[in-house]
Design a protein around this motif. Structure first.
Motif, PDB file in Angstrom:
ATOM      1  N   THR A   7       0.790  -1.274   0.096  1.00 27.83           N
ATOM      2  CA  THR A   7      -0.021  -0.151   0.123  1.00 27.83           C
ATOM      3  C   THR A   7       0.858   1.263   0.005  1.00 27.83           C
ATOM      4  OG1 THR A   7      -1.687   1.138   1.110  1.00 27.83           O
ATOM      5  CG2 THR A   7      -0.121   0.313   2.416  1.00 27.83           C
ATOM      6  N   ALA A   8       0.215   2.493  -0.048  1.00 25.32           N
ATOM      7  CA  ALA A   8       0.993   3.516   0.291  1.00 25.32           C
ATOM      8  C   ALA A   8       1.577   3.858   1.570  1.00 25.32           C
ATOM      9  CB  ALA A   8       0.067   4.789  -0.109  1.00 25.32           C
ATOM     10  N   PRO A   9       2.595   4.764   1.957  1.00 21.61           N
ATOM     11  CA  PRO A   9       3.151   4.653   3.275  1.00 21.61           C
ATOM     12  C   PRO A   9       2.055   5.440   4.126  1.00 21.61           C
ATOM     13  CG  PRO A   9       4.907   5.333   1.651  1.00 21.61           C
ATOM     14  CD  PRO A   9       3.698   5.345   0.931  1.00 21.61           C
ATOM     15  N   ALA A  10       1.834   5.019   5.247  1.00 29.43           N
ATOM     16  CA  ALA A  10       0.898   5.666   6.329  1.00 29.43           C
ATOM     17  C   ALA A  10       1.186   7.361   6.201  1.00 29.43           C
ATOM     18  CB  ALA A  10       1.221   5.213   7.656  1.00 29.43           C
ATOM     19  N   ASP A  11       0.020   7.807   6.183  1.00 33.09           N
ATOM     20  CA  ASP A  11       0.113   9.397   6.367  1.00 33.09           C
ATOM     21  C   ASP A  11      -0.769   9.463   7.502  1.00 33.09           C
ATOM     22  OD1 ASP A  11      -1.021  11.855   6.474  1.00 33.09           O
ATOM     23  OD2 ASP A  11      -1.314  12.007   3.830  1.00 33.09           O
ATOM     24  N   SER A  12       0.028  10.047   8.544  1.00 34.14           N
ATOM     25  CA  SER A  12      -0.392  10.023  10.004  1.00 34.14           C
ATOM     26  C   SER A  12      -1.653  11.086  10.197  1.00 34.14           C
ATOM     27  CB  SER A  12       0.549  10.734  10.946  1.00 34.14           C
ATOM     28  OG  SER A  12       1.582  11.730  10.430  1.00 34.14           O
ATOM     29  N   ALA A  13      -1.649  12.231   9.389  1.00 32.62           N
ATOM     30  CA  ALA A  13      -2.547  13.098   9.269  1.00 32.62           C
ATOM     31  C   ALA A  13      -3.918  12.764   8.744  1.00 32.62           C
ATOM     32  CB  ALA A  13      -2.248  14.456   8.678  1.00 32.62           C
ATOM     33  N   ALA A  14      -3.789  12.184   7.603  1.00 29.56           N
ATOM     34  CA  ALA A  14      -5.024  11.500   7.038  1.00 29.56           C
ATOM     35  C   ALA A  14      -5.657  10.286   7.605  1.00 29.56           C
ATOM     36  CB  ALA A  14      -4.601  10.835   5.678  1.00 29.56           C
ATOM     37  N   MET A  15      -4.896   9.421   8.608  1.00 29.42           N
ATOM     38  CA  MET A  15      -5.466   8.326   9.213  1.00 29.42           C
ATOM     39  C   MET A  15      -6.066   8.887  10.449  1.00 29.42           C
ATOM     40  SD  MET A  15      -3.144   5.225  11.199  1.00 29.42           S
ATOM     41  CE  MET A  15      -2.427   4.451   9.416  1.00 29.42           C
TER      42      MET A  15
END
Length: 381
Positions: free
Chosen positions: A48-56
């Motif tokens: 998957t794409a790398p985790a985006d903390s703000a989006a999560m």
């Protein structure tokens, strides 16, 4: 203040804080080798794409706002955790399912439950259980791991039979308690153990009193032809990851019979894995689950069209294993691969580096963000 207001206030503050961190990261100079992890980015480099903390954090806040007032669990009981466990039990065709904090813990609990009074198990040499879990089965449960299929994903039936016979026929006989199969095997380019081979191994193992565990961390990434429930049916226990592609920050599930999962929950506590709350990863993963299989099937379709176009150009040869999951191996000239990598970098499409004549291409749902023709142009120029 009621529970929902408190929850929203806490999540809102957390999301705002993380969003500021995300802005700061975006304003920093990005690596010249990688595109930014934004909503348009495509990642042919992993699950998957790398985790985006703000989006999560924002997604979790939005889900919590519309959640059941009883969504929060206590020590992994009830709420979102229970709902997630039921969803996976149904998906995998098992009687019960338990949320487990990590895949390492899920594998170790499963093998310990299945071995019972016979602490000897067969595993692939390239599996996570053998290569990445610091001998935890041996050190914590006294289970001796015997390896199969060196440098390969798929054990032969003869290997399994020879290992069982050597163990049972020794001067001091030992029964094999469990056979653990990882499928797909990341160290073997995401190859899966074919269902026919699984059934052969299962029949042989059970004839000798052994039970079967599936390390299916990446099972849901499998191609459309795989019947996930039929595959899982050959195993007594099945582990699936929640964070590799289902949008959770951590977590796993372990599914099996009611009796086996009851014992797994007891061992989870014994190992210190009964978290105070697990609703956050459970909520995120459960939200992703209903649509994920359909999306990964679409992603495989996009990849098939891309690869067909590249092969039709005469510049690429598809060297992918017939038992591949979501990793394709494309043979091409090094200069072509380097040019595609650079064009991809500029366009926000991450492409792996050429190695030993081939370029590995990972299929995940980010491929759906752009038309196939755009990818063809990146590779062919």
């Amino acid at each position: 203040m009621d529970r929902r207001s408190f929850l929203q206030g806490s999540l809102g503050a957390a999301a705002a804080s993380i969003a500021l961190q995300g802005v700061a990261q975006a304003q920093a100079s990005p690596s010249p080798q990688e595109p930014l992890a934004d909503a348009d980015g495509v990642w042919f480099t992993g699950d998957t794409a790398p985790a985006d903390s703000a989006a999560m954090a924002a997604r979790l806040a939005a889900l919590a706002q519309h959640s059941d007032p009883n969504a929060i669990d206590r020590y992994l009981v009830a709420g979102e955790v229970k709902a997630l466990e039921r969803a996976f039990a149904g998906l995998l065709g098992k009687e019960d399912c338990a949320f487990i904090a990590t895949g390492t813990l899920a594998n170790n609990i499963a093998v310990r439950v299945l071995c019972g009074k016979h602490p000897r198990a067969l595993v692939q040499r390239e599996s996570h259980l053998y290569r990445d879990e610091v001998d935890s089965a041996q050190r914590l449960s006294g289970i001796n791991l015997l390896t199969l299929a060196p440098d390969r994903a798929v054990p032969t039936l003869e290997e399994v039979r020879a290992a069982i016979e050597a163990s049972e026929g020794a001067r001091y006989p030992m029964q094999i308690g469990a056979v653990s199969l990882e499928s797909p095997v990341r160290r073997a380019n995401g190859e899966m153990v074919p269902l026919d081979r699984v059934r052969e191994i299962a029949g042989l193992a059970r004839a000798h009193g052994a039970r079967l565990h599936l390390d299916g961390a990446r099972l849901l990434l499998a191609p459309p032809a795989l019947d996930v429930r039929a595959y899982a049916a050959e195993f007594d226990t099945v582990y699936v990851s929640l964070y590799k592609y289902l949008g959770a920050p951590f977590g796993a599930v372990l599914a099996g019979s009611e009796a086996d999962i009851a014992e797994a929950r007891e061992l989870r506590r014994l190992y210190g894995g009964t978290l105070w709350q697990g609703w956050m990863p459970a909520m995120l993963a459960r939200d992703s689950l209903p649509d994920f299989r359909g999306r990964i099937v679409q992603a495989h379709g996009h990849a098939a069209r891309l690869i067909a176009a590249l092969v039709a150009s005469g510049k690429v040869v598809d060297r992918t294993s017939p038992h591949a999951s979501n990793i394709h191996l494309l043979e091409m000239p090094e200069a072509m691969a380097k040019a595609a990598h650079e064009r991809g970098r500029q366009a926000g499409v991450r492409i792996r580096h050429w190695q030993q004549g081939v370029l590995p291409l990972f299929v995940n749902t980010t491929i759906l963000r752009r038309p196939v023709d755009e990818y063809v142009a990146l590779f062919l120029g």
